[in-house]
Design an enzyme around this catalytic site. Structure first.
Site, short mmCIF file in Angstrom:
data_model
loop_
_atom_site.label_atom_id
_atom_site.label_comp_id
_atom_site.label_asym_id
_atom_site.label_seq_id
_atom_site.Cartn_x
_atom_site.Cartn_y
_atom_site.Cartn_z
N TYR A 1 47.01 41.22 38.25
CA TYR A 1 46.65 42.51 38.84
C TYR A 1 47.87 43.13 39.54
O TYR A 1 48.26 44.26 39.25
CB TYR A 1 45.52 42.30 39.84
CG TYR A 1 44.97 43.56 40.46
CD1 TYR A 1 44.15 44.42 39.75
CD2 TYR A 1 45.26 43.89 41.79
CE1 TYR A 1 43.63 45.57 40.34
CE2 TYR A 1 44.74 45.03 42.39
CZ TYR A 1 43.93 45.87 41.66
OH TYR A 1 43.41 47.00 42.24
N ARG B 1 46.75 36.01 41.32
CA ARG B 1 46.58 37.45 41.56
C ARG B 1 47.61 38.28 40.80
O ARG B 1 47.56 39.51 40.81
CB ARG B 1 46.73 37.76 43.07
CG ARG B 1 45.64 37.17 43.94
CD ARG B 1 45.88 37.45 45.41
NE ARG B 1 45.45 38.76 45.83
CZ ARG B 1 44.29 39.01 46.46
NH1 ARG B 1 43.46 38.05 46.75
NH2 ARG B 1 43.97 40.23 46.82
N SER C 1 30.92 44.24 49.67
CA SER C 1 29.69 44.17 48.88
C SER C 1 29.08 42.77 48.97
O SER C 1 27.85 42.64 49.06
CB SER C 1 29.96 44.58 47.43
OG SER C 1 31.15 43.99 46.96
N ASN C 2 29.90 41.72 48.96
CA ASN C 2 29.35 40.36 49.11
C ASN C 2 28.58 40.23 50.42
O ASN C 2 27.43 39.79 50.44
CB ASN C 2 30.47 39.31 49.10
CG ASN C 2 30.80 38.85 47.69
OD1 ASN C 2 30.30 39.39 46.71
ND2 ASN C 2 31.66 37.86 47.58
N GLY D 1 50.77 43.75 37.12
CA GLY D 1 50.34 44.80 36.17
C GLY D 1 50.44 46.17 36.81
O GLY D 1 50.96 47.12 36.22
N LYS D 2 49.97 46.25 38.05
CA LYS D 2 50.01 47.54 38.77
C LYS D 2 51.44 47.92 39.12
O LYS D 2 51.79 49.10 39.14
CB LYS D 2 49.17 47.44 40.05
CG LYS D 2 47.66 47.40 39.80
CD LYS D 2 47.12 48.77 39.43
CE LYS D 2 45.59 48.76 39.36
NZ LYS D 2 45.04 50.08 39.06
N VAL E 1 34.69 41.70 49.37
CA VAL E 1 34.12 41.19 50.62
C VAL E 1 33.01 42.09 51.17
O VAL E 1 31.98 41.59 51.63
CB VAL E 1 35.24 40.92 51.65
CG1 VAL E 1 35.91 42.21 52.14
CG2 VAL E 1 34.71 40.11 52.81
P1 NAD Z 1 35.75 49.14 39.41
O1 NAD Z 1 35.90 47.79 38.82
O2 NAD Z 1 34.40 49.54 39.94
O3 NAD Z 1 36.18 50.27 38.35
C1 NAD Z 1 37.10 50.07 37.32
C2 NAD Z 1 36.56 50.76 36.09
O4 NAD Z 1 37.51 50.63 35.02
C3 NAD Z 1 35.25 50.13 35.58
O5 NAD Z 1 34.32 51.15 35.29
C4 NAD Z 1 35.68 49.38 34.33
O6 NAD Z 1 34.64 49.23 33.39
C5 NAD Z 1 36.82 50.25 33.85
N1 NAD Z 1 37.77 49.55 32.97
C6 NAD Z 1 38.32 48.32 33.16
N2 NAD Z 1 39.15 48.03 32.14
C7 NAD Z 1 39.12 49.09 31.29
C8 NAD Z 1 39.75 49.38 30.05
N3 NAD Z 1 40.60 48.52 29.48
N4 NAD Z 1 39.49 50.58 29.45
C9 NAD Z 1 38.63 51.45 30.01
N5 NAD Z 1 37.99 51.23 31.19
C10 NAD Z 1 38.24 50.06 31.82
O7 NAD Z 1 36.85 49.27 40.55
P2 NAD Z 1 37.19 50.47 41.55
O8 NAD Z 1 37.15 49.94 42.91
O9 NAD Z 1 36.40 51.67 41.21
O10 NAD Z 1 38.72 50.73 41.20
C11 NAD Z 1 39.16 51.84 40.43
C12 NAD Z 1 40.67 51.87 40.39
O11 NAD Z 1 41.20 51.99 41.72
C13 NAD Z 1 41.29 50.61 39.79
O12 NAD Z 1 42.41 50.98 39.02
C14 NAD Z 1 41.73 49.82 40.99
O13 NAD Z 1 42.82 48.99 40.70
C15 NAD Z 1 42.11 50.94 41.96
N6 NAD Z 1 42.03 50.49 43.35
C16 NAD Z 1 40.83 50.31 43.97
C17 NAD Z 1 40.78 49.85 45.28
C18 NAD Z 1 39.48 49.65 46.02
O14 NAD Z 1 39.49 49.13 47.12
N7 NAD Z 1 38.33 50.05 45.52
C19 NAD Z 1 41.97 49.58 45.96
C20 NAD Z 1 43.18 49.76 45.29
C21 NAD Z 1 43.20 50.22 44.00
N1 UDP Z 2 36.53 37.38 51.26
C1 UDP Z 2 35.62 36.58 51.98
N2 UDP Z 2 34.38 36.40 51.46
C2 UDP Z 2 33.96 36.98 50.30
C3 UDP Z 2 34.88 37.78 49.57
C4 UDP Z 2 36.15 37.95 50.09
O1 UDP Z 2 35.94 36.06 53.06
O2 UDP Z 2 32.80 36.76 49.92
C5 UDP Z 2 37.88 37.61 51.83
C6 UDP Z 2 39.03 37.41 50.85
O3 UDP Z 2 39.45 36.06 50.85
C7 UDP Z 2 40.07 38.35 51.43
C8 UDP Z 2 39.26 39.49 52.03
O4 UDP Z 2 37.93 38.97 52.20
O5 UDP Z 2 40.80 37.71 52.46
C9 UDP Z 2 39.19 40.74 51.13
O6 UDP Z 2 38.79 40.31 49.85
P1 UDP Z 2 38.49 41.33 48.65
O7 UDP Z 2 38.24 40.49 47.45
O8 UDP Z 2 37.43 42.28 49.07
O9 UDP Z 2 39.81 42.20 48.49
P2 UDP Z 2 41.38 41.88 48.43
O10 UDP Z 2 41.63 40.42 48.74
O11 UDP Z 2 41.78 42.21 47.02
O12 UDP Z 2 41.96 42.77 49.44
#
Ligand code: NAD
Ligand code: UDP
Ligand code: UDP
Length: 312
Positions: free
Chosen positions: A143, A140, A187-188, A146-147, A185
């Site tokens: 990610y 992990r 969406s799955n 990187g963040k 999780v």
């Molecule tokens: P997502 O994967 O649907 O969206 C990410 C978007 O970034 C995609 O459209 C992808 O094509 C684009 N992308 C990836 N690499 C790129 C690059 N090098 N140049 C240009 N575009 C690029 O995910 P999301 O859930 O919409 O997440 C959006 C942001 O929010 C991300 O930075 C993610 O880390 C952050 N975030 C999301 C969540 C969440 O639960 N959804 C939680 C914490 C942080």
């Molecule tokens: N997870 C799960 N089944 C799935 C996908 C994810 O049980 O099909 C679990 C995963 O192991 C984690 C939690 O659900 O404990 C959230 O996973 P997700 O990938 O949504 O986000 P993150 O772990 O990045 O918070």
């Protein structure tokens, strides 16, 4: 207001573009379509204040803007682990390029950081003052680190170049338009339940997450970006209601109906055991908290998935 949204064709980015268009912005949506798609913003194509540009944020970008929302980065573990080197490059080179752009244009710049900066936390709920417990060399890390490095860059540009930054740590967010094969999780489970497949439960299902509905999150992001008090973050944004993955599966099965069972698969390494935001700062600075309960949010998301899974 000319506003750039990187990752604008993704799940959160497309909802943010909708909101900014509704608020009267001129929106430049930049995306390389790694996990996002044109379909997510198809309804905005042709709008006189919307423009879509294919571009990878790892490369410099020269445009004239007033606000930048930096969301580009795959967010699902399945996708960010697919090409981990590219994931780190996107977070780090992407942040450097967007900060350079903000420095030249003097634009205000927002970073979509994450609860993953806390890693597998021993402090619960997580406050912004907690430094986290992150493995620097695990699967992990591309990610999480990187963040974390992006946050470092944002705060160094803030101190060194007086940039106008906003850094939000976003907790698990879900809702309509998530890709059915996104791998996260919510969406799955919804896609599996709708297809009549068994739900894939990783580990014992007792690990927790706190799920925020997308509309709530977008409201928090927009309020934070508009804040002019000098508070720049980091600020947690999320819904503090905490659920085990077993409870989430129950909610999904109750909403969808059907006959799906659970199948238990191994827990991926470094999977955080618990996660819940302390949102005191968001309440204090933005008067914001999430309002959509999980049951309601799941219902809306299931309705959206049902429609989209109908058409191949
Ligand atoms: P997502 O994967 O649907 O969206 C990410 C978007 O970034 C995609 O459209 C992808 O094509 C684009 N992308 C990836 N690499 C790129 C690059 N090098 N140049 C240009 N575009 C690029 O995910 P999301 O859930 O919409 O997440 C959006 C942001 O929010 C991300 O930075 C993610 O880390 C952050 N975030 C999301 C969540 C969440 O639960 N959804 C939680 C914490 C942080
Ligand atoms: N997870 C799960 N089944 C799935 C996908 C994810 O049980 O099909 C679990 C995963 O192991 C984690 C939690 O659900 O404990 C959230 O996973 P997700 O990938 O949504 O986000 P993150 O772990 O990045 O918070
Ligand atoms: N950059 C960009 N768009 C701009 C200005 C800069 O993409 O409008 C990139 C540029 O390629 C550089 C990075 O942002 O690599 C950092 O810019 P900064 O001015 O901070 O650093 P420097 O150019 O001095 O290395």
């Amino acid at each position: 207001m000319r506003t750039l949204v990187t990752g604008g064709a993704g799940f959160l980015g497309s909802h943010l573009c909708d909101r900014l268009i509704a608020d009267g912005h001129e929106v430049l949506c930049v995306d390389n379509f790694f996990t996002g798609s044109r379909a997510n913003v198809a309804h905005l194509q042709g709008h006189p204040r919307f423009e879509l540009m294919r571009h990878d944020v790892c490369f410099p970008l020269y445009v004239e803007v007033d606000w930048i929302f930096n969301l580009a980065c795959p967010a699902s573990p399945v996708h960010y682990q697919h090409d981990p080197v590219q994931t780190t490059k996107t977070s780090v080179h992407g942040a450097i390029n967007m900060l350079g752009l903000a420095k030249r244009t003097r634009a205000r710049i927002f970073q979509a950081s994450t609860s993953e900066v806390y890693g597998d936390p021993e402090v619960h709920p997580q406050t912004e003052s907690y430094w986290g417990r992150v493995n620097p060399i695990g699967i992990r890390s591309c990610y999480d680190e990187g963040k974390r490095c992006a946050e470092t860059l944002f705060f160094d540009y803030y101190r060194q170049h007086k940039l106008d930054i906003r850094v939000a740590r976003i907790f698990n967010t879900y809702g309509p338009r998530m890709h059915p094969n996104d791998g996260r999780v919510v969406s799955n489970f919804i896609a599996q339940a709708l297809r009549g497949d068994d739900l894939t439960m990783y580990g014992d299902g007792l690990q927790t997450r706190s799920f925020c509905y997308v509309d709530d999150l977008i409201e928090g992001i927009v309020r934070f970006m508009a804040l002019d008090t000098g508070f720049v973050g980091p600020m947690n944004l999320g819904n503090p209601s905490e659920f085990t993955m077993l409870e989430l599966a129950e909610h999904v099965l109750r909403t969808v109906g059907g006959t799906s069972a659970l199948i238990h698969l191994p827990l991926p390494s470094d999977d955080p055991r618990q996660r819940k935001p302390d949102i005191s700062l968001a309440i204090e600075h933005l008067g914001w908290h999430a309002t959509v309960p999980l049951e309601e949010g799941i219902r809306r998301t299931v309705d959206d998935f049902r429609e989209r899974l109908k058409t191949p």
